[in-house]
Design a protein around this motif. Structure first.
Motif, PDB file in Angstrom:
ATOM      1  N   THR A 155       0.874  -1.171   0.000  1.00 19.80           N
ATOM      2  CA  THR A 155       0.000   0.000   0.000  1.00 19.80           C
ATOM      3  C   THR A 155       0.907   1.216   0.000  1.00 19.80           C
ATOM      4  O   THR A 155       1.800   1.325   0.848  1.00 19.80           O
ATOM      5  CB  THR A 155      -0.934   0.013   1.220  1.00 19.80           C
ATOM      6  OG1 THR A 155      -1.746  -1.162   1.188  1.00 19.80           O
ATOM      7  CG2 THR A 155      -1.820   1.245   1.218  1.00 19.80           C
ATOM      8  N   ILE A 156       0.689   2.115  -0.936  1.00 21.24           N
ATOM      9  CA  ILE A 156       1.519   3.309  -1.110  1.00 21.24           C
ATOM     10  C   ILE A 156       0.723   4.518  -0.624  1.00 21.24           C
ATOM     11  O   ILE A 156      -0.346   4.814  -1.150  1.00 21.24           O
ATOM     12  CB  ILE A 156       1.900   3.514  -2.590  1.00 21.24           C
ATOM     13  CG1 ILE A 156       2.409   2.220  -3.225  1.00 21.24           C
ATOM     14  CG2 ILE A 156       2.866   4.669  -2.752  1.00 21.24           C
ATOM     15  CD1 ILE A 156       3.693   1.675  -2.662  1.00 21.24           C
ATOM     16  N   ILE A 157       1.268   5.208   0.383  1.00 19.85           N
ATOM     17  CA  ILE A 157       0.581   6.356   0.974  1.00 19.85           C
ATOM     18  C   ILE A 157       1.519   7.569   0.922  1.00 19.85           C
ATOM     19  O   ILE A 157       2.523   7.611   1.636  1.00 19.85           O
ATOM     20  CB  ILE A 157       0.197   6.069   2.452  1.00 19.85           C
ATOM     21  CG1 ILE A 157      -0.599   4.774   2.553  1.00 19.85           C
ATOM     22  CG2 ILE A 157      -0.562   7.250   3.050  1.00 19.85           C
ATOM     23  CD1 ILE A 157      -0.677   4.201   3.948  1.00 19.85           C
ATOM     24  N   PRO A 158       1.223   8.548   0.060  1.00 19.48           N
ATOM     25  CA  PRO A 158       2.045   9.757   0.031  1.00 19.48           C
ATOM     26  C   PRO A 158       1.968  10.505   1.359  1.00 19.48           C
ATOM     27  O   PRO A 158       0.907  10.601   1.978  1.00 19.48           O
ATOM     28  CB  PRO A 158       1.421  10.584  -1.092  1.00 19.48           C
ATOM     29  CG  PRO A 158       0.727   9.583  -1.948  1.00 19.48           C
ATOM     30  CD  PRO A 158       0.211   8.550  -0.985  1.00 19.48           C
ATOM     31  N   SER A 159       3.113  11.005   1.785  1.00 20.99           N
ATOM     32  CA  SER A 159       3.204  11.744   3.046  1.00 20.99           C
ATOM     33  C   SER A 159       4.211  12.871   2.858  1.00 20.99           C
ATOM     34  O   SER A 159       5.422  12.638   2.934  1.00 20.99           O
ATOM     35  CB  SER A 159       3.642  10.788   4.157  1.00 20.99           C
ATOM     36  OG  SER A 159       3.784  11.473   5.372  1.00 20.99           O
ATOM     37  N   ALA A 200      12.327  12.616 -12.272  1.00 23.71           N
ATOM     38  CA  ALA A 200      11.822  13.808 -11.591  1.00 23.71           C
ATOM     39  C   ALA A 200      13.024  14.547 -11.000  1.00 23.71           C
ATOM     40  O   ALA A 200      13.910  13.929 -10.409  1.00 23.71           O
ATOM     41  CB  ALA A 200      10.842  13.417 -10.501  1.00 23.71           C
ATOM     42  N   ALA A 201      13.047  15.857 -11.169  1.00 22.27           N
ATOM     43  CA  ALA A 201      14.209  16.667 -10.805  1.00 22.27           C
ATOM     44  C   ALA A 201      14.368  16.885  -9.307  1.00 22.27           C
ATOM     45  O   ALA A 201      15.452  17.197  -8.836  1.00 22.27           O
ATOM     46  CB  ALA A 201      14.150  18.011 -11.519  1.00 22.27           C
ATOM     47  N   MET A 241       6.561  13.933  -6.372  1.00 22.23           N
ATOM     48  CA  MET A 241       5.258  13.761  -5.720  1.00 22.23           C
ATOM     49  C   MET A 241       4.127  14.281  -6.605  1.00 22.23           C
ATOM     50  O   MET A 241       3.045  13.679  -6.647  1.00 22.23           O
ATOM     51  CB  MET A 241       5.245  14.456  -4.354  1.00 22.23           C
ATOM     52  CG  MET A 241       3.999  14.171  -3.547  1.00 22.23           C
ATOM     53  SD  MET A 241       3.633  12.407  -3.286  1.00 22.23           S
ATOM     54  CE  MET A 241       4.975  11.914  -2.235  1.00 22.23           C
ATOM     55  N   GLU A 242       4.366  15.370  -7.317  1.00 25.98           N
ATOM     56  CA  GLU A 242       3.345  15.880  -8.242  1.00 25.98           C
ATOM     57  C   GLU A 242       3.032  14.839  -9.326  1.00 25.98           C
ATOM     58  O   GLU A 242       1.875  14.627  -9.681  1.00 25.98           O
ATOM     59  CB  GLU A 242       3.813  17.191  -8.878  1.00 25.98           C
ATOM     60  CG  GLU A 242       3.781  18.360  -7.918  1.00 25.98           C
ATOM     61  CD  GLU A 242       4.452  19.614  -8.470  1.00 25.98           C
ATOM     62  OE1 GLU A 242       5.024  19.578  -9.584  1.00 25.98           O
ATOM     63  OE2 GLU A 242       4.421  20.643  -7.766  1.00 25.98           O
TER      64      GLU A 242
END
Length: 152
Positions: free
Chosen positions: A96-100, A136-137, A143-144
């Motif tokens: 499960t992937i949860i952005p934080s 991604a730079a 994250m975007e």
């Protein structure tokens, strides 16, 4: 003597070709995150690819030998108000992937506590190495990318 229409046509054709060139290229981006120290058995890495404006491949790498597993995206899991998704690996593990913030909390169905994965820089260090055009730079861009293509 060259007439204006004869000079204009080749110039216009060249301008159109130059304008169309970037459009013909595939747009590929990747957001990579890792946990642990590279070169150790505890090392883990997740890479989320986007190609031509669509969610694409997911890869999970682990260990000293960098064993790689392809992952399959599963839609939002409903945890944390829908701000998560799942990845099923080829070896049948489920994450499960949860952005934080700019990091990811990654919960393995086989364990209780999620691990924190941070954005992984891919590119030259002190002038040594190769620039990664697709990567991604920075943590914000990574994250975007994840939010735009994996959390919708």
């Amino acid at each position: 003597m060259t007439t204006l229409p004869n000079l204009f046509a080749p110039t216009a054709a060249m301008a159109l070709a130059l304008l169309a060139a970037p459009v013909a290229q595939a747009q590929t981006k990747v957001a990579s995150y890792s946990a642990g120290k590279p070169g150790t058995e505890q090392y883990e890495e997740l890479s989320f690819w986007v190609k031509d404006g669509k969610r694409a491949d997911i890869y999970y790498v682990r260990g000293k030998d960098r064993n790689e597993f392809r992952g399959n995206y599963l839609p939002q899991t409903g945890k944390t108000n829908g701000a998560s998704f799942a990845v099923r690996l080829a070896d049948d593990r489920l994450f499960t992937i949860i952005p934080s913030g700019t990091q990811l909390k990654v919960a393995d169905a086989g364990t209780d506590a999620p691990k924190t994965f941070a954005w992984k820089y891919e590119g030259p260090v002190n002038g040594v190495g190769t620039f990664c055009r697709e990567c991604a730079a920075n943590p914000k861009e990574a994250m975007e990318l994840l939010r735009a293509y994996y959390l919708k």
